[in-house]
Design an enzyme around this catalytic site. Structure first.
Site, PDB file in Angstrom:
ATOM      1  N   GLU A  89       0.825  -1.199   0.000  1.00 12.27           N
ATOM      2  CA  GLU A  89       0.000   0.000   0.000  1.00 12.27           C
ATOM      3  C   GLU A  89       0.861   1.252   0.000  1.00 12.27           C
ATOM      4  O   GLU A  89       1.971   1.263   0.514  1.00 12.27           O
ATOM      5  CB  GLU A  89      -0.905   0.002   1.239  1.00 12.27           C
ATOM      6  CG  GLU A  89      -2.004  -1.035   1.128  1.00 12.27           C
ATOM      7  CD  GLU A  89      -2.734  -1.248   2.443  1.00 12.27           C
ATOM      8  OE1 GLU A  89      -3.964  -1.305   2.404  1.00 12.27           O
ATOM      9  OE2 GLU A  89      -2.071  -1.370   3.489  1.00 12.27           O
ATOM     10  N   CYS A 113       7.250  -5.403  15.411  1.00 12.00           N
ATOM     11  CA  CYS A 113       6.810  -4.494  16.478  1.00 12.00           C
ATOM     12  C   CYS A 113       5.413  -4.918  16.941  1.00 12.00           C
ATOM     13  O   CYS A 113       4.527  -5.198  16.117  1.00 12.00           O
ATOM     14  CB  CYS A 113       6.787  -3.052  15.986  1.00 12.00           C
ATOM     15  SG  CYS A 113       8.428  -2.441  15.534  1.00 12.00           S
ATOM     16  N   CYS A 116       2.050  -3.056  15.682  1.00 12.08           N
ATOM     17  CA  CYS A 116       1.938  -2.684  14.260  1.00 12.08           C
ATOM     18  C   CYS A 116       1.322  -3.804  13.432  1.00 12.08           C
ATOM     19  O   CYS A 116       1.621  -4.978  13.636  1.00 12.08           O
ATOM     20  CB  CYS A 116       3.329  -2.348  13.721  1.00 12.08           C
ATOM     21  SG  CYS A 116       3.346  -1.854  11.980  1.00 12.08           S
TER      22      CYS A 116
HETATM   23  N1  SAH Z   1       9.842   0.358   9.823  1.00  9.60           N
HETATM   24  C1  SAH Z   1       9.953   1.798   9.834  1.00  9.60           C
HETATM   25  C2  SAH Z   1       8.912   2.411   8.949  1.00  9.60           C
HETATM   26  C3  SAH Z   1       7.503   2.313   9.445  1.00  9.60           C
HETATM   27  S1  SAH Z   1       7.047   3.919   9.830  1.00  9.60           S
HETATM   28  C4  SAH Z   1       9.878   2.294  11.250  1.00  9.60           C
HETATM   29  O1  SAH Z   1       9.649   1.491  12.146  1.00  9.60           O
HETATM   30  O2  SAH Z   1      10.135   3.462  11.497  1.00  9.60           O
HETATM   31  C5  SAH Z   1       5.554   3.746  10.602  1.00  9.60           C
HETATM   32  C6  SAH Z   1       5.523   4.432  11.943  1.00  9.60           C
HETATM   33  O3  SAH Z   1       4.276   4.127  12.554  1.00  9.60           O
HETATM   34  C7  SAH Z   1       6.592   3.913  12.874  1.00  9.60           C
HETATM   35  O4  SAH Z   1       7.031   4.909  13.745  1.00  9.60           O
HETATM   36  C8  SAH Z   1       5.812   2.868  13.626  1.00  9.60           C
HETATM   37  O5  SAH Z   1       6.427   2.498  14.813  1.00  9.60           O
HETATM   38  C9  SAH Z   1       4.503   3.556  13.819  1.00  9.60           C
HETATM   39  N2  SAH Z   1       3.405   2.651  14.133  1.00  9.60           N
HETATM   40  C10 SAH Z   1       3.359   1.319  13.950  1.00  9.60           C
HETATM   41  N3  SAH Z   1       2.185   0.832  14.370  1.00  9.60           N
HETATM   42  C11 SAH Z   1       1.476   1.873  14.830  1.00  9.60           C
HETATM   43  C12 SAH Z   1       0.173   1.998  15.369  1.00  9.60           C
HETATM   44  N4  SAH Z   1      -0.612   0.951  15.524  1.00  9.60           N
HETATM   45  N5  SAH Z   1      -0.238   3.228  15.721  1.00  9.60           N
HETATM   46  C13 SAH Z   1       0.551   4.298  15.531  1.00  9.60           C
HETATM   47  N6  SAH Z   1       1.786   4.252  15.014  1.00  9.60           N
HETATM   48  C14 SAH Z   1       2.248   3.042  14.669  1.00  9.60           C
END
Ligand code: SAH
Length: 337
Positions: A89, A113, A116
């Site tokens: 996406e 994570c 996520c």
């Molecule tokens: N892998 C990279 C790119 C993803 S960026 C990274 O971890 O930075 C996406 C962002 O959204 C990251 O900061 C991630 O930690 C955050 N994120 C992931 N799941 C989330 C959620 N459920 N709610 C809000 N932010 C979230």
């Protein structure tokens, strides 16, 4: 062979090797940057060029747009399918300063994570540079809008696919093509320490965001497995070296999760950790993921967090939640078909 995967020099050499003039490379690069990808639409490139032995397979390939969802706030999410059927996406967003796209760097993710959605099925595969470029062109075509800013914050861990990511950045930055400024690009990582070092050397002008989410190493390991390989202390050390070397401010993303990382003691730890650093904190209210038990706090709590950080001299903002009604917000991308 997908032209979008090629740096200018590679394309030029390829064309010359097939006995065609090198200036065709500039023409192709220019057309593609404008979103013109069909041979018959590249008016100054003769049909015979495409039929030359050795160039018959050379084409600009875009992913197919499978579905498009429009959010009430103007955000658009596209499900894109690559040639081999794998899907990712990309999210289009409107800002005052211009149009931005959040692109995916991998299909799936292996960082795991806990909060996520993108990593729930592990990593499917890395995306190529041309597939990342293709996300931009396909979404421009679909929305009819021009994109000026890119954030690599979709599905995947960009620093787990660094060779392709860096090639992608060089391609879209090339003045002969898209000419997208380094400062208009932001890359977000969960904290692969050795790559942060390289990135600072390779692309000191590209914006760096770090997904922090906890200011205590043990607590960070609980929600972000990457912290077991690269613990918080090493991460912060790498960030310090990065800011010293590049002079660039780092953005720390901190997703607020109710009763996990959002009380006073977390706030204290966070401000102690970042005190005196050239940085900015972007607070993200958690976007809830159906299968996960993590809950979002209130927007007021996020604002209190921001005010408290600011009072302690740490610049902070609360991220606008764009596209959450279409599952396009941070952490919600998962290529549902
Ligand atoms: N892998 C990279 C790119 C993803 S960026 C990274 O971890 O930075 C996406 C962002 O959204 C990251 O900061 C991630 O930690 C955050 N994120 C992931 N799941 C989330 C959620 N459920 N709610 C809000 N932010 C979230």
């Amino acid at each position: 062979m997908n032209i979008l995967d090629l740096e200018f020099k590679e394309l030029e050499n390829f064309i010359k090797e097939a006995g065609q003039p090198g200036f065709r490379a500039s023409q192709l690069y220019g057309w593609i940057a404008k979103g013109v990808t069909e041979p018959e639409d590249m008016r100054n490139v003769p049909k015979a060029f495409w039929e030359t032995e050795g160039l018959k397979e050379l084409r600009a390939e875009l992913p197919d747009v499978v579905t498009t969802q429009h959010s009430e706030d103007g955000t658009v999410k596209c499900l894109l399918r690559m040639k081999d059927g794998c899907s990712v996406e990309a999210v289009f967003m409107k800002y005052k300063y211009g149009n931005s796209i959040c692109i995916s760097s991998q299909a799936g993710c292996r960082m795991g994570c806990a909060f996520c959605a993108s990593g729930m099925n592990g990593l499917e595969r890395d995306l190529t540079p041309g597939e990342m470029y293709g996300e931009i062109l396909a979404v421009e075509k679909e929305t009819g809008e021009k994109i000026s800013h890119i954030v690599v914050m979709g599905t995947g861990e960009p620093f787990d696919n660094y060779e392709n990511l860096s090639k992608f950045i060089r391609i879209i930055n090339d003045p002969k093509g898209r000419n997208l400024g380094m400062r208009n690009i932001t890359v977000s990582t969960c904290g692969l320490v050795p790559v942060i070092e390289r990135f600072g050397d390779d692309f000191p002008q590209v914006n760096l965001a770090i997904s922090l989410h906890a200011a205590d190493s043990r607590e960070r390991s609980e929600i972000m497995p990457v912290n077991r390989a690269y613990p918080l202390e090493e991460l912060i050390e790498a960030c310090r070296r990065y800011t010293e070397k590049t002079g660039r401010r780092i953005t720390f993303e901190y997703t607020l999760i109710k009763d996990v990382n959002d009380d006073k003691k977390h706030l204290d730890k966070l401000s102690d950790l970042l005190k005196g650093m050239l940085c900015h904190v972007n607070l993200i209210p958690l976007n809830e993921v159906k299968e996960k038990s993590f809950r979002s706090g209130t927007r007021e709590r996020a604002q209190e967090f921001r005010d408290a950080l600011e009072n302690r001299g740490i610049p902070a903002t609360v991220r606008r939640e764009l596209g959450s009604d279409i599952d396009a917000a941070c952490g919600q991308l998962r290529a549902k078909k």
